[in-house]
Scaffold this motif. Structure first.
Motif, PDB file in Angstrom:
ATOM      1  N   ASN A   1      13.768  14.523  -4.045  1.00 26.92           N
ATOM      2  CA  ASN A   1      13.103  15.432  -3.109  1.00 26.92           C
ATOM      3  C   ASN A   1      13.791  15.442  -1.750  1.00 26.92           C
ATOM      4  N   ASP A   2      14.260  14.274  -1.306  1.00 28.29           N
ATOM      5  CA  ASP A   2      14.947  14.219  -0.018  1.00 28.29           C
ATOM      6  C   ASP A   2      16.301  14.931  -0.073  1.00 28.29           C
ATOM      7  N   PHE A   3      17.056  14.728  -1.144  1.00 35.12           N
ATOM      8  CA  PHE A   3      18.327  15.429  -1.272  1.00 35.12           C
ATOM      9  C   PHE A   3      18.086  16.932  -1.371  1.00 35.12           C
ATOM     10  N   GLN A   4      17.048  17.296  -2.102  1.00 38.30           N
ATOM     11  CA  GLN A   4      16.689  18.707  -2.249  1.00 38.30           C
ATOM     12  C   GLN A   4      16.327  19.314  -0.896  1.00 38.30           C
ATOM     13  N   LYS A   5      15.597  18.566  -0.085  1.00 37.15           N
ATOM     14  CA  LYS A   5      15.205  19.058   1.229  1.00 37.15           C
ATOM     15  C   LYS A   5      16.435  19.293   2.103  1.00 37.15           C
ATOM     16  N   ALA A   6      17.370  18.347   2.073  1.00 39.93           N
ATOM     17  CA  ALA A   6      18.592  18.500   2.861  1.00 39.93           C
ATOM     18  C   ALA A   6      19.358  19.747   2.432  1.00 39.93           C
ATOM     19  N   ILE A   7      19.407  19.987   1.128  1.00 37.85           N
ATOM     20  CA  ILE A   7      20.105  21.166   0.608  1.00 37.85           C
ATOM     21  C   ILE A   7      19.379  22.439   1.008  1.00 37.85           C
ATOM     22  N   GLN A   8      18.056  22.416   0.986  1.00 34.04           N
ATOM     23  CA  GLN A   8      17.276  23.576   1.420  1.00 34.04           C
ATOM     24  C   GLN A   8      17.487  23.878   2.900  1.00 34.04           C
ATOM     25  N   LEU A   9      17.860  22.846   3.652  1.00 34.54           N
ATOM     26  CA  LEU A   9      18.154  23.022   5.072  1.00 34.54           C
ATOM     27  C   LEU A   9      19.579  23.522   5.291  1.00 34.54           C
ATOM     28  N   ASP A  10      20.257  23.884   4.197  1.00 37.91           N
ATOM     29  CA  ASP A  10      21.627  24.399   4.252  1.00 37.91           C
ATOM     30  C   ASP A  10      22.604  23.369   4.801  1.00 37.91           C
ATOM     31  N   THR A  11      22.419  22.128   4.406  1.00 37.76           N
ATOM     32  CA  THR A  11      23.332  21.083   4.847  1.00 37.76           C
ATOM     33  C   THR A  11      24.751  21.377   4.372  1.00 37.76           C
ATOM     34  N   THR A  12      25.710  20.974   5.180  1.00 36.87           N
ATOM     35  CA  THR A  12      27.111  21.014   4.769  1.00 36.87           C
ATOM     36  C   THR A  12      27.618  19.609   4.465  1.00 36.87           C
ATOM     37  N   ASP A  13      26.691  18.674   4.356  1.00 39.34           N
ATOM     38  CA  ASP A  13      27.023  17.278   4.057  1.00 39.34           C
ATOM     39  C   ASP A  13      27.131  17.111   2.550  1.00 39.34           C
ATOM     40  N   ALA A  14      28.318  16.777   2.073  1.00 39.92           N
ATOM     41  CA  ALA A  14      28.570  16.665   0.627  1.00 39.92           C
ATOM     42  C   ALA A  14      27.702  15.609  -0.040  1.00 39.92           C
ATOM     43  N   ARG A  15      27.237  14.625   0.734  1.00 40.83           N
ATOM     44  CA  ARG A  15      26.441  13.547   0.154  1.00 40.83           C
ATOM     45  C   ARG A  15      25.187  14.060  -0.542  1.00 40.83           C
ATOM     46  N   ALA A  16      24.576  15.093   0.013  1.00 40.30           N
ATOM     47  CA  ALA A  16      23.331  15.607  -0.569  1.00 40.30           C
ATOM     48  C   ALA A  16      23.576  16.101  -1.984  1.00 40.30           C
ATOM     49  N   TYR A  17      24.636  16.863  -2.172  1.00 39.04           N
ATOM     50  CA  TYR A  17      24.957  17.397  -3.497  1.00 39.04           C
ATOM     51  C   TYR A  17      25.454  16.300  -4.433  1.00 39.04           C
ATOM     52  N   HIS A  18      26.295  15.422  -3.921  1.00 41.52           N
ATOM     53  CA  HIS A  18      26.810  14.337  -4.759  1.00 41.52           C
ATOM     54  C   HIS A  18      25.679  13.461  -5.282  1.00 41.52           C
ATOM     55  N   ASN A  19      24.777  13.101  -4.396  1.00 41.76           N
ATOM     56  CA  ASN A  19      23.705  12.197  -4.790  1.00 41.76           C
ATOM     57  C   ASN A  19      22.673  12.876  -5.683  1.00 41.76           C
ATOM     58  N   ARG A  20      22.406  14.154  -5.442  1.00 38.50           N
ATOM     59  CA  ARG A  20      21.527  14.869  -6.364  1.00 38.50           C
ATOM     60  C   ARG A  20      22.207  14.994  -7.725  1.00 38.50           C
ATOM     61  N   GLY A  21      23.512  15.180  -7.715  1.00 38.55           N
ATOM     62  CA  GLY A  21      24.259  15.234  -8.962  1.00 38.55           C
ATOM     63  C   GLY A  21      24.154  13.941  -9.742  1.00 38.55           C
ATOM     64  N   LEU A  22      24.176  12.817  -9.037  1.00 40.35           N
ATOM     65  CA  LEU A  22      24.031  11.527  -9.714  1.00 40.35           C
ATOM     66  C   LEU A  22      22.676  11.418 -10.405  1.00 40.35           C
ATOM     67  N   ILE A  23      21.650  11.936  -9.757  1.00 44.31           N
ATOM     68  CA  ILE A  23      20.318  11.886 -10.365  1.00 44.31           C
ATOM     69  C   ILE A  23      20.262  12.794 -11.588  1.00 44.31           C
ATOM     70  N   TYR A  24      20.769  14.008 -11.460  1.00 47.90           N
ATOM     71  CA  TYR A  24      20.836  14.890 -12.631  1.00 47.90           C
ATOM     72  C   TYR A  24      21.595  14.198 -13.770  1.00 47.90           C
ATOM     73  N   GLN A  25      22.694  13.567 -13.427  1.00 54.36           N
ATOM     74  CA  GLN A  25      23.521  12.911 -14.435  1.00 54.36           C
ATOM     75  C   GLN A  25      22.759  11.791 -15.133  1.00 54.36           C
ATOM     76  N   SER A  26      22.037  11.001 -14.363  1.00 48.13           N
ATOM     77  CA  SER A  26      21.283   9.889 -14.938  1.00 48.13           C
ATOM     78  C   SER A  26      20.179  10.379 -15.866  1.00 48.13           C
ATOM     79  N   GLN A  27      19.768  11.644 -15.673  1.00 47.40           N
ATOM     80  CA  GLN A  27      18.723  12.239 -16.512  1.00 47.40           C
ATOM     81  C   GLN A  27      19.300  13.052 -17.663  1.00 47.40           C
ATOM     82  N   GLY A  28      20.628  13.053 -17.800  1.00 45.75           N
ATOM     83  CA  GLY A  28      21.275  13.781 -18.876  1.00 45.75           C
ATOM     84  C   GLY A  28      21.387  15.277 -18.635  1.00 45.75           C
TER      85      GLY A  28
END
Length: 284
Positions: free
Chosen positions: A154-181
């Motif tokens: 939810n926190d990574f999603q919020k950062a992305i909804q705020l139009d962040t240009t910080d790659a960490r938000a996408y990378h870390n959300r990607g890790l969660i998606y990956q862990s869930q298959g």
């Protein structure tokens, strides 16, 4: 100032991707973030010369909270965490609504293992400025390491909804998606992270793992090679490259890559296991 980029690789191993069996071989996956957080520490920012110049600024204007925040960030990049904490404390005392300093102090608290203090600082930063993306990303990583996956997402999603240009938000959300298959979503997020931070190795390594999970061996191999090119000391990328060689039956090259991974990280079990499987190929 933005949140300081001082995450060390050793501090990021808490979110390892569970090993998946592919074609009878263990997927060598220990994801590092990039915790900003997956960028290399800019040692120059914490150099003696830089600290001295920042200290001179503070001497000229000792009531400027921004000056303490900047020097604290430099101390953090240089690994001088106690000095960083002291400067962030001072910045906050001078300006109790200095939300960037709260977020920066939280990151240092995380490194020092003070997770409750870190969470309190992230919460305070967000309370002051509910649109501060760096605090959501930092708190998301704190939740992620604590196994609080939904809150982290939810926190990574919020950062992305705020139009962040910080790659960490996408990378870390990607890790969660990956862990869930959910590898298609993970690949999309890793690709966005790469577009925002093209010199970071970790998103390539992460995307390669999701490609491999989807049996897209060629794209996986290309990503692992790029991760190594960007960071030759990334043991996980070397082990993952070795796994591709092993899957292709090239045990000689596999063994060499596994050996390099073990050299870089003697504790990394997938590399040790892979080397054990393939070492006979180079015995001669």
């Amino acid at each position: 100032m933005n949140a300081i980029s001082v995450e060390r690789r050793t501090a990021l191993r808490g979110f390892a991707l569970t090993a998946a069996l592919l074609s009878g071989l263990a997927l060598a996956g220990c994801q590092t973030a990039p915790t900003g957080e997956f960028n290399n520490i800019d040692k120059a920012q914490g150099s003696t010369e830089n600290i001295s110049s920042l200290s001179a600024v503070i001497q000229r204007n000792p009531q400027d909270p921004e000056a303490y925040n900047v020097r604290g960030s430099a101390y953090g990049r240089g690994g001088q965490y106690q000095a960083a904490l002291k400067d962030f404390d001072t910045a906050i005392q001078l300006n109790p609504n200095f939300y960037q300093a709260y977020s920066n102090r939280a990151l240092i608290q995380r490194f020092l293992g003070n997770q409750e203090a870190a969470l309190a600082d992230y919460n305070r930063s967000i309370q002051i400025n509910s649109n501060y993306d760096a605090a959501y990303i930092g708190r998301g990583n704190l939740y992620r390491k604590a196994g609080r996956t939904t809150e982290a997402f939810n926190d990574f999603q919020k950062a992305i909804q705020l139009d962040t240009t910080d790659a960490r938000a996408y990378h870390n959300r990607g890790l969660i998606y990956q862990s869930q298959g959910q590898h298609k979503f993970a690949i999309e997020d890793f690709s966005t992270a790469i577009s925002l931070a093209p010199d970071a190795a970790e998103p390539y390594n992460g995307r390669g793992l999701s490609y491999l999970a989807m049996n897209d061996e060629d794209n996986a191999f290309s990503d692992f090679n790029m991760a190594i090119k960007l960071d030759g000391k990334n043991a996980e990328a070397w082990a993952n490259q070795a796994l591709i060689y092993e899957r292709r039956g090239d045990k000689v090259r596999a063994s060499k890559s596994y050996r390099e991974a073990v050299h870089l990280d003697p504790t990394y079990q997938p590399a040790k296991d892979g080397l054990s499987r393939t070492s006979s190929a180079t015995a001669s």
